[in-house]
Structure formats: C-alpha cells, structure tokens
Design a protein around this motif. Structure first.
Motif, PDB file in Angstrom:
ATOM      1  N   THR A  96       0.692  -1.252   0.076  1.00  0.00           N
ATOM      2  CA  THR A  96      -0.017   0.075   0.039  1.00  0.00           C
ATOM      3  C   THR A  96       0.845   1.377   0.026  1.00  0.00           C
ATOM      4  O   THR A  96       2.062   1.135   0.086  1.00  0.00           O
ATOM      5  N   VAL A  97       0.320   2.231  -0.124  1.00  0.00           N
ATOM      6  CA  VAL A  97       1.038   3.734  -0.383  1.00  0.00           C
ATOM      7  C   VAL A  97       1.428   3.987   1.064  1.00  0.00           C
ATOM      8  O   VAL A  97       2.422   4.840   1.265  1.00  0.00           O
ATOM      9  N   ALA A  98       0.887   3.668   2.119  1.00  0.00           N
ATOM     10  CA  ALA A  98       0.921   3.743   3.275  1.00  0.00           C
ATOM     11  C   ALA A  98       2.503   2.902   4.003  1.00  0.00           C
ATOM     12  O   ALA A  98       2.833   3.291   4.975  1.00  0.00           O
ATOM     13  N   GLY A  99       2.569   1.949   3.020  1.00  0.00           N
ATOM     14  CA  GLY A  99       3.918   1.076   3.446  1.00  0.00           C
ATOM     15  C   GLY A  99       3.584  -0.218   3.882  1.00  0.00           C
ATOM     16  O   GLY A  99       4.602  -1.055   4.094  1.00  0.00           O
ATOM     17  N   ASP A 100       2.441  -0.685   3.962  1.00  0.00           N
ATOM     18  CA  ASP A 100       1.943  -2.127   4.261  1.00  0.00           C
ATOM     19  C   ASP A 100       1.950  -2.943   3.060  1.00  0.00           C
ATOM     20  O   ASP A 100       1.510  -2.791   2.043  1.00  0.00           O
ATOM     21  N   PHE A 101       3.019  -3.985   3.233  1.00  0.00           N
ATOM     22  CA  PHE A 101       3.077  -4.858   2.181  1.00  0.00           C
ATOM     23  C   PHE A 101       2.132  -6.283   2.029  1.00  0.00           C
ATOM     24  O   PHE A 101       1.629  -6.572   3.004  1.00  0.00           O
ATOM     25  N   LEU A 102       1.554  -6.300   1.061  1.00  0.00           N
ATOM     26  CA  LEU A 102       0.446  -7.363   0.669  1.00  0.00           C
ATOM     27  C   LEU A 102       0.971  -8.605   0.230  1.00  0.00           C
ATOM     28  O   LEU A 102       0.408  -9.491   0.577  1.00  0.00           O
ATOM     29  N   VAL A 103       2.115  -8.476  -0.793  1.00  0.00           N
ATOM     30  CA  VAL A 103       2.663  -9.584  -1.282  1.00  0.00           C
ATOM     31  C   VAL A 103       4.064  -9.371  -1.401  1.00  0.00           C
ATOM     32  O   VAL A 103       4.444  -7.949  -1.967  1.00  0.00           O
ATOM     33  N   ASP A 104       4.781 -10.199  -1.001  1.00  0.00           N
ATOM     34  CA  ASP A 104       6.329 -10.000  -1.190  1.00  0.00           C
ATOM     35  C   ASP A 104       6.936 -11.600  -1.252  1.00  0.00           C
ATOM     36  O   ASP A 104       7.131 -12.030  -0.092  1.00  0.00           O
ATOM     37  N   THR A 105       6.978 -12.043  -2.323  1.00  0.00           N
ATOM     38  CA  THR A 105       7.570 -13.271  -2.629  1.00  0.00           C
ATOM     39  C   THR A 105       8.786 -13.448  -3.682  1.00  0.00           C
ATOM     40  O   THR A 105       8.424 -12.723  -4.869  1.00  0.00           O
ATOM     41  N   LEU A 106       9.472 -14.356  -3.652  1.00  0.00           N
ATOM     42  CA  LEU A 106      10.218 -14.868  -4.930  1.00  0.00           C
ATOM     43  C   LEU A 106       9.278 -15.753  -5.555  1.00  0.00           C
ATOM     44  O   LEU A 106       8.567 -16.814  -5.041  1.00  0.00           O
ATOM     45  N   LEU A 107       9.586 -15.993  -6.821  1.00  0.00           N
ATOM     46  CA  LEU A 107       8.738 -16.966  -7.612  1.00  0.00           C
ATOM     47  C   LEU A 107       9.814 -18.003  -8.559  1.00  0.00           C
ATOM     48  O   LEU A 107      10.697 -17.366  -8.862  1.00  0.00           O
ATOM     49  N   ASN A 108       9.508 -19.072  -8.506  1.00  0.00           N
ATOM     50  CA  ASN A 108      10.139 -20.101  -9.351  1.00  0.00           C
ATOM     51  C   ASN A 108       9.724 -19.836 -10.704  1.00  0.00           C
ATOM     52  O   ASN A 108       8.645 -20.430 -11.084  1.00  0.00           O
ATOM     53  N   PRO A 109      10.647 -19.288 -11.713  1.00  0.00           N
ATOM     54  CA  PRO A 109      10.134 -19.300 -13.090  1.00  0.00           C
ATOM     55  C   PRO A 109      10.082 -20.519 -13.835  1.00  0.00           C
ATOM     56  O   PRO A 109       9.822 -20.524 -15.067  1.00  0.00           O
ATOM     57  N   GLY A 110      10.772 -21.679 -13.392  1.00  0.00           N
ATOM     58  CA  GLY A 110      10.576 -22.864 -14.157  1.00  0.00           C
ATOM     59  C   GLY A 110      11.662 -23.034 -15.266  1.00  0.00           C
ATOM     60  O   GLY A 110      11.701 -23.812 -15.970  1.00  0.00           O
ATOM     61  N   GLU A 111      12.639 -21.968 -15.075  1.00  0.00           N
ATOM     62  CA  GLU A 111      13.637 -21.853 -16.119  1.00  0.00           C
ATOM     63  C   GLU A 111      14.831 -21.377 -15.558  1.00  0.00           C
ATOM     64  O   GLU A 111      14.717 -20.533 -14.585  1.00  0.00           O
ATOM     65  N   PRO A 112      15.883 -21.682 -16.065  1.00  0.00           N
ATOM     66  CA  PRO A 112      17.391 -20.910 -15.353  1.00  0.00           C
ATOM     67  C   PRO A 112      17.216 -19.567 -15.764  1.00  0.00           C
ATOM     68  O   PRO A 112      16.786 -18.762 -16.405  1.00  0.00           O
ATOM     69  N   ILE A 113      17.713 -18.722 -14.434  1.00  0.00           N
ATOM     70  CA  ILE A 113      17.950 -17.233 -14.591  1.00  0.00           C
ATOM     71  C   ILE A 113      19.096 -16.702 -15.267  1.00  0.00           C
ATOM     72  O   ILE A 113      20.414 -17.456 -14.924  1.00  0.00           O
ATOM     73  N   VAL A 120      15.596 -19.189  -5.609  1.00  0.00           N
ATOM     74  CA  VAL A 120      14.180 -19.360  -6.007  1.00  0.00           C
ATOM     75  C   VAL A 120      13.930 -21.073  -6.266  1.00  0.00           C
ATOM     76  O   VAL A 120      12.680 -21.398  -6.477  1.00  0.00           O
ATOM     77  N   ARG A 121      14.855 -22.020  -5.912  1.00  0.00           N
ATOM     78  CA  ARG A 121      14.733 -23.183  -6.114  1.00  0.00           C
ATOM     79  C   ARG A 121      13.556 -23.877  -5.380  1.00  0.00           C
ATOM     80  O   ARG A 121      12.674 -24.730  -5.889  1.00  0.00           O
ATOM     81  N   ASP A 122      13.238 -23.389  -3.976  1.00  0.00           N
ATOM     82  CA  ASP A 122      12.020 -23.749  -3.331  1.00  0.00           C
ATOM     83  C   ASP A 122      10.984 -22.710  -3.257  1.00  0.00           C
ATOM     84  O   ASP A 122      10.203 -22.908  -2.457  1.00  0.00           O
ATOM     85  N   ALA A 123      11.093 -21.544  -3.941  1.00  0.00           N
ATOM     86  CA  ALA A 123       9.909 -20.598  -4.084  1.00  0.00           C
ATOM     87  C   ALA A 123       8.771 -21.212  -4.893  1.00  0.00           C
ATOM     88  O   ALA A 123       8.927 -22.237  -5.565  1.00  0.00           O
ATOM     89  N   PRO A 124       7.528 -20.487  -4.526  1.00  0.00           N
ATOM     90  CA  PRO A 124       6.370 -21.160  -5.036  1.00  0.00           C
ATOM     91  C   PRO A 124       6.525 -20.592  -6.627  1.00  0.00           C
ATOM     92  O   PRO A 124       7.049 -19.764  -7.016  1.00  0.00           O
ATOM     93  N   ALA A 125       5.553 -21.311  -7.479  1.00  0.00           N
ATOM     94  CA  ALA A 125       5.382 -20.840  -8.880  1.00  0.00           C
ATOM     95  C   ALA A 125       4.214 -19.666  -8.912  1.00  0.00           C
ATOM     96  O   ALA A 125       3.734 -19.280  -7.726  1.00  0.00           O
ATOM     97  N   PHE A 126       4.132 -18.932  -9.888  1.00  0.00           N
ATOM     98  CA  PHE A 126       3.344 -18.028 -10.239  1.00  0.00           C
ATOM     99  C   PHE A 126       1.824 -18.472  -9.963  1.00  0.00           C
ATOM    100  O   PHE A 126       0.989 -17.762  -9.217  1.00  0.00           O
ATOM    101  N   ALA A 127       1.391 -19.499 -10.408  1.00  0.00           N
ATOM    102  CA  ALA A 127       0.271 -19.972 -10.380  1.00  0.00           C
ATOM    103  C   ALA A 127      -0.039 -20.162  -8.893  1.00  0.00           C
ATOM    104  O   ALA A 127      -1.239 -20.198  -8.426  1.00  0.00           O
ATOM    105  N   ASP A 128       0.814 -20.481  -8.097  1.00  0.00           N
ATOM    106  CA  ASP A 128       0.542 -20.926  -6.728  1.00  0.00           C
ATOM    107  C   ASP A 128       0.252 -19.516  -6.009  1.00  0.00           C
ATOM    108  O   ASP A 128      -0.594 -19.607  -4.963  1.00  0.00           O
ATOM    109  N   GLN A 129       0.960 -18.331  -6.400  1.00  0.00           N
ATOM    110  CA  GLN A 129       0.552 -17.072  -5.577  1.00  0.00           C
ATOM    111  C   GLN A 129      -0.559 -16.129  -6.316  1.00  0.00           C
ATOM    112  O   GLN A 129      -0.886 -15.171  -5.733  1.00  0.00           O
TER     113      GLN A 129
END
Length: 428
Positions: free
Chosen positions: A274-291, A306-315
């Motif tokens: 939010t513009v007030a500074g409260d974070f609603l989403v803050d996560t790394l995502l596994n792209p399923g391919e090498p960076i 990002v090896r153990d991070a969730p995928a975009f579909a999970d978030q």
C-alpha cells in the motif's frame, strides 16, 4: 667511409674504378654496359674483363654497380632469325605513325604523344566552357575560355547584377518601399571610411521596423510567460494527481523482477504494498527455467534462491486478493503488465483453458493499472527533441528488487505531491 656517389672514381674491389653516369671521363665514353652491347648485337668476348663500373640508381632496386666493357673487344652475337627480326621490328614500330623507333613502343611514340597532347590543348583553347561550342580559332584571353555570345551574355549579367546591387544599396530596405536614402557618392565615401553597414531605412520605415520589432519582443515575452504558466499548471496537475494517489486508501504499488527484458521473460520476484507502506505480497517465484547471469547481475536473484520458491500459479490467488478493487500504481506499467499477461497466459494454458490469451486479458482488464513513470517524467521536464516529448526517467532510488522498487515508487509520488503544497502556500 668514402661516399661512392662522388665524382672521383674509386675501386670497389681495389682494381675497377666506379663512376656515375655524369662523371664518366671523356676517354671512356665509348664504354658500354651489357645491355647497351646487346642493343648493338654485341656481347663480352670470352675472357674479356670490364674496364670500369657504372653506378646507377634504379627505382625499386636502389643503387647498383654495373660493368662497362670496351665494344671494340666485344664479340658479335648470333644473327637474329627472320622471325625474331620481324618481332623486334613490330615491337619498335609506332602503331600511329608506323615509324620504326630504336626502342620498344608501347602505345605510341613520343612524337605522336606530343602531337596528340598539343591537339588536345588546341581543341581546349577553341572550346567554349559554358556552352561547349568549338570555334575555328582560339578564344581571346580576355574572354577567359568562352565564345563571344557566352562572353557577352555573362558580361550583361554581371552588369545587371552590379546595377541591381547598386539600386538596392541606394533604396530603403523597408517592405514595399522605393524611397532613395543614399547616393552613390555617399555610399562610396561610407565604404571608404568603413562605416557602410548596408541600405538605410527611410524615417517612416524605420519607425515601422521599430514598432514591429517591439511587437515581436512583446509577443515573445507573452509566449514565454504563457509557456511558463502552462508548465506551472502542468506541475500543479501532476502534484494534485500524486496527492490523490497518496490519499487513496485503495491505492497500492506493484513491481516485479524478471529473467530478462524479452517477451518470454518470467517473473522471479513479485511485491505489492500500500502507499502507506504495508506490504500485501512479497515473494520470490520459481520461473521454471534458469535465470540468465545477466539478469542475476541486475537484481541479484539466483537459481538457488528460487529453487524452493512457489510458482506464479501458486501465488495467483494471493495476488488477485491483493489487487481486487485496488488502484494499482506501477513504475513503467507497460513492462510489468506485459510480464503479468505472459504469466497468466501460461497459467491458463496449463490449466487447459480454451483461450488462454483471452482469459489473461479478462483478468487484467478487471484491475485498474496506472503508470507512474510517464507522469514522473513529465514532472521532471527533461524535454527530448529526438523523441518529441519528455525523456523517460529511471526510477530514482530503485534497488532492482520488487519490494524496494515499490517503496521507491511511493517516494517518487511523495516528491511530486510536495509541489502541490508549496504552490498552495505561495498562492495564499
């Protein structure tokens, strides 16, 4: 060390003197080199020794010494055959005048070349350079290579131009004015004194020119003031927009980091606050391919992180809940929305949707996205003549991490909103 190019003869091996061509004594002028003997159909006799050495400079070879022989002691060469005589005669015959020369003729003999060159000079002297007409006699020197009609035409043109310039110097340069403001004598005296600065205005035209100049200055001043006022209004409008965004409780900021800048790049870091500074989403995502290493050098995110991070579909459910009914601010909206569209298309395709692209478009159309980069670039006012608009500005204070860039975007909005308060204080 003795210089071998001096006029005094010297011996190379202690027995033969060395001469340059101009330094050979008169009593030795009858001596010949091997090549010169061959031209006389002679050759050194068996056991014949050279009398002296001739020092000659040859282009590409440098200086060299060549033996000189007495032709009286030389032996005759074998007579040439009829075929050899015919070939030698053909090589020494000028193809233009059919004269047999004592040397080989390549294109034409020297006499023919001189005559041809003189013919070209004669033709050039009789040819008029403006019109190309060829006369029977060379043109006089005073015509400078032109025939009489061209010379008369050019003379009349010069006279006409001189008269036109003289009339222009005597006439007032005012618009549609034919008043004479100076005589030829006055102009000549002013030029001699180096005080002549061009045609003079008559009093009415001078007054009108002064009035028009003043009017142009006033118009330029008004245009500058209007531009400055328009710029102030533009800044005030942008500041008011930033203020409404900061005051809106439904305003959030979104940012993402990806595997690259191409259309197939995947999201590896996603944040919404939010513009007030409260974070609603803050996560790394596994792209399923090498960076790629190039992307890692920018944002610092590695495959290990990002090896153990969730995928975009999970978030996706958390992202949809965070953006539902919100006013979503993005710095460079086109890029981030494009990455979300790609991820949504892949998600719906994997889910077996009939039209993944249409489903992704419908999902994005349900969210209110607003760009911050374009208003901030306009607020900065860095005009680009090349692009014909304000140059896009990089995000100041950006860390190339999703949450850090969200905070930097909020800082940009606060910078823009400050001007609104300043202008209000100034107006009051």
């Amino acid at each position: 060390m003795t210089d071998t190019r001096t006029a005094d003869p010297r011996s190379v091996d202690g027995s033969l003197p060395v001469y340059r061509r101009s330094d050979v004594p008169k009593q030795l002028h009858h001596l010949r080199t091997t090549t010169e003997l061959q031209a006389q159909r002679l050759k050194p006799a068996a056991g014949q020794l050279p009398v002296a050495l001739l020092r000659v400079y040859r282009s590409g070879h440098g200086w060299g010494e060549f033996p000189l022989y007495d032709p009286a002691q030389a032996a005759p060469m074998r007579p040439l055959s009829q075929k050899q005589n015919a070939a030698m005669r053909a090589r020494r015959t000028c193809p233009k005048c059919n004269t047999v020369r004592p040397h080989v003729v390549h294109r034409m003999c020297q006499d023919c070349a001189t005559a041809e060159h003189q013919e070209r000079l004669d033709l050039q002297a009789r040819t008029c350079w403006p019109c190309g007409r060829v006369s029977l006699a060379p043109h006089p020197q005073e015509r400078k290579g032109s025939c009489e009609p061209c010379w008369l035409h050019r003379t009349i043109q010069r006279q006409f131009e001189a008269e036109r310039l003289a009339v222009r110097s005597r006439t007032c340069p005012g618009r549609d004015c034919q008043n004479m403001t100076a005589t030829d004598e006055e102009i000549a005296a002013a030029r001699a004194a180096h005080t002549w600065h061009g045609p003079r205005f008559c009093p009415p035209c001078a007054e009108r020119a002064e009035q028009e100049h003043s009017a142009h200055l006033r118009a330029d001043q008004i245009a500058r003031e209007q531009a400055e006022q328009a710029r102030r209004d533009e800044i005030a409008e942008l500041a008011a927009w930033a203020g409404t965004v900061l005051a809106d409780p439904d305003a959030v900021v979104l940012d993402c980091e990806t595997t690259g800048l191409d259309d197939e790049a995947r999201i590896v870091d996603l944040a919404v606050q939010t513009v007030a500074g409260d974070f609603l989403v803050d996560t790394l995502l596994n792209p399923g391919e090498p960076i790629p290493d190039a992307s890692t050098r920018v944002h610092g995110i590695t495959d290990e992180q990002v090896r153990d991070a969730p995928a975009f579909a999970d978030q996706l459910p958390h992202l949809a809940a965070a953006l539902a009914g919100k006013r979503v601010l993005i710095y460079n909206r086109g890029f981030d929305v494009g990455r979300l569209r790609h991820e949504l298309t892949l998600h719906y395709r994997n889910a077996g949707h009939d039209d993944p692209a249409a489903a992704a478009t419908a999902w994005l159309d349900a969210v209110r996205f607003e760009d911050v980069m374009i208003p901030y670039s306009t607020w900065c006012g860095d005009w680009s003549d090349y692009w014909g608009g304000y140059a896009w500005q990089p995000l100041p204070g950006g860390e190339h991490r999703a949450l850090g860039d969200c905070r930097a975007t909020v800082t940009v909005l606060r910078m823009m909103a400050i001007d609104d308060d300043d202008q209000g204080a100034t107006a009051s």
